[in-house]
Design an enzyme around this catalytic site. Structure first.
Site, PDB file in Angstrom:
ATOM      1  CE1 TYR A  97       8.674   1.673 -14.001  1.00  0.00           C
ATOM      2  CE2 TYR A  97       8.568   2.957 -16.183  1.00  0.00           C
ATOM      3  CZ  TYR A  97       8.085   2.155 -15.045  1.00  0.00           C
ATOM      4  OH  TYR A  97       7.009   1.319 -15.587  1.00  0.00           O
TER       5      TYR A  97
ATOM      6  CB  THR B 138       7.295   0.150 -18.807  1.00  0.00           C
ATOM      7  OG1 THR B 138       7.164   1.400 -19.270  1.00  0.00           O
ATOM      8  CG2 THR B 138       8.746  -0.074 -18.538  1.00  0.00           C
TER       9      THR B 138
ATOM     10  CG  LEU C 201      -2.010  -1.221   1.330  1.00  0.00           C
ATOM     11  CD1 LEU C 201      -2.944  -0.902   2.413  1.00  0.00           C
ATOM     12  CD2 LEU C 201      -2.709  -1.382  -0.250  1.00  0.00           C
TER      13      LEU C 201
ATOM     14  CG  PHE D 207       0.411  -5.960 -11.663  1.00  0.00           C
ATOM     15  CD1 PHE D 207       0.429  -5.435 -12.961  1.00  0.00           C
ATOM     16  CD2 PHE D 207       0.078  -6.961 -11.235  1.00  0.00           C
ATOM     17  CE1 PHE D 207      -0.350  -6.121 -13.766  1.00  0.00           C
ATOM     18  CE2 PHE D 207      -0.856  -7.747 -12.121  1.00  0.00           C
ATOM     19  CZ  PHE D 207      -1.028  -7.366 -13.530  1.00  0.00           C
TER      20      PHE D 207
ATOM     21  CG  PHE E  69       3.194   1.682 -25.791  1.00  0.00           C
ATOM     22  CD1 PHE E  69       3.902   2.836 -26.696  1.00  0.00           C
ATOM     23  CD2 PHE E  69       3.698   0.158 -25.940  1.00  0.00           C
ATOM     24  CE1 PHE E  69       4.918   2.182 -27.377  1.00  0.00           C
ATOM     25  CE2 PHE E  69       4.744   0.078 -26.686  1.00  0.00           C
ATOM     26  CZ  PHE E  69       5.313   0.774 -27.404  1.00  0.00           C
TER      27      PHE E  69
ATOM     28  CB  THR F 242       2.275   3.380  -4.862  1.00  0.00           C
ATOM     29  OG1 THR F 242       2.619   2.054  -5.516  1.00  0.00           O
ATOM     30  CG2 THR F 242       3.663   4.156  -4.758  1.00  0.00           C
TER      31      THR F 242
ATOM     32  CB  ALA G 189       7.822  -1.884 -10.274  1.00  0.00           C
TER      33      ALA G 189
ATOM     34  CB  SER H  61       5.699   3.084 -12.165  1.00  0.00           C
ATOM     35  OG  SER H  61       4.616   3.778 -11.514  1.00  0.00           O
TER      36      SER H  61
ATOM     37  CG  ASN I  79      10.098  -2.014  -4.897  1.00  0.00           C
ATOM     38  OD1 ASN I  79       9.699  -2.390  -3.881  1.00  0.00           O
ATOM     39  ND2 ASN I  79       9.331  -1.913  -6.027  1.00  0.00           N
TER      40      ASN I  79
END
Length: 323
Positions: free
Chosen positions: A139, A115, A35, A71, A167, A37, A73, A75, A90
């Site tokens: 990143y 990404t 939590l 997921f 994208f 982010t 990460a 960003s 991380n």
């Protein structure tokens, strides 16, 4: 057939929508998220929630799980420039711990949230998976490092893995949408102007070699993106690392986005022209041919007005405090 999945970072924007799709498909889902982010209300009903870091996956992962969807990460591109060690620790270190936990538990399938930032400034568009990878931020570099790590895991230990290079993800799915803090994505920023939360939207550069002089980007609906993850679980093959770009194959300029928000919301959206930002390519559009051919995936929500309308609906729900 119902399977059991661990979704790391499943309380975040994309992770929550994917977790919701998995639950709706009848699967057993555990969300692992610290939590930092993500948001507790982003965890879909019907999913088990464990508050914890991806580095702690070994405490929760066992042979009953069929796969992991990853997921978890950080960003924010700008933050990665000023605090690169946070991203290496991380994004890369956390994934290394996750892969070790999967190996120990005998969980041999992984879908990774990668990404388009791995490509950096492209030499040509549309961008294919064979394009040179030259990330311009820590990143993007951290995500590329993870892709290399996964490839090694597949070759050495038989992992079945798919990396999905996003994208520009946009839109919302029911009660799940963007709630970044700080917000850096164009569509929610423009919607904040329509809501009166910002005075104007800044348009960085209007002299690019594009039809209206502003940057062109490929926007993909978050629900289309989620469907690609479910297909990836089926397509993953032992010992192979498949990389797929996910986009709708069409580009929309900054000014097209602003004008679409005006039409969808019915609100004026003042804009301010500012200087170009360093490192902003004129055009970033994906070729999703690999995803179409290998996953059997095809985006169906490609209309910009529809994407904006879903995001606007979610923004108003948040403002009203309704789910």
């Amino acid at each position: 057939m119902s399977n059991k999945y661990l979704v790391t970072g499943g309380a975040g924007y994309v992770g929550s929508v994917v977790a919701a799709h998995l639950v709706e498909a009848g699967h057993t889902v555990t969300v692992l998220d610290d939590l930092s982010t993500g948001h507790r209300e982003g965890v879909p009903a019907g999913a088990e929630f464990i508050e914890g870091r991806v580095q702690d996956a070994a405490r929760h992962l066992d042979a009953s799980y069929d796969a992991v969807l990853h997921f978890a990460a950080f960003s924010q591109v700008g933050e990665s420039v000023t605090d690169p060690e946070k991203y290496w620790r991380n994004n890369v270190g956390g994934t290394m711990d996750l892969l070790a936990a999967m190996r120990a538990a005998g969980v041999r399938t992984l879908v990774f949230s990668s990404t388009a930032a791995t490509y950096g400034e492209p030499e040509s568009t549309p961008i294919t998976e064979s394009a040179p990878t030259a990330p311009t931020s820590p990143y993007g570099a951290s995500k590329l490092a993870v892709d290399h790590m996964i490839a090694g895991e597949c070759a050495a230990h038989g992992l079945a893995a798919v990396s999905l290079r996003y994208f520009n993800v946009a839109g919302a799915y029911g009660a799940y949408g963007e709630r970044h803090d700080p917000e850096s994505h164009l569509i929610p920023l423009v919607l904040q102007v329509a809501q009166g939360k910002r005075a104007a939207i800044s348009v960085y550069g209007d002299d690019y070699p594009t039809p209206d002089g502003t940057c062109v980007r490929d926007y993909i609906h978050v629900a289309d993106l989620a469907e690609a993850h479910l297909l990836s679980l089926e397509a993953a093959e032992p010992g192979q690392h498949l990389i797929c770009n996910l986009g709708n194959g069409n580009g929309f300029s900054v000014r097209e986005v602003v004008e679409t928000v005006r039409k969808v919301t019915g609100h004026p959206v003042p804009e301010i022209t500012a200087d170009r930002r360093g490192g902003d390519p004129a055009v970033l559009v994906a070729s999703a041919r690999t995803a179409i051919d290998r996953l059997g995936w095809r985006p169906s929500r490609t209309d910009l007005a529809g994407i904006v309308a879903d995001a606007w609906r979610f923004a108003r729900q948040r403002e009203a405090g309704t789910p």
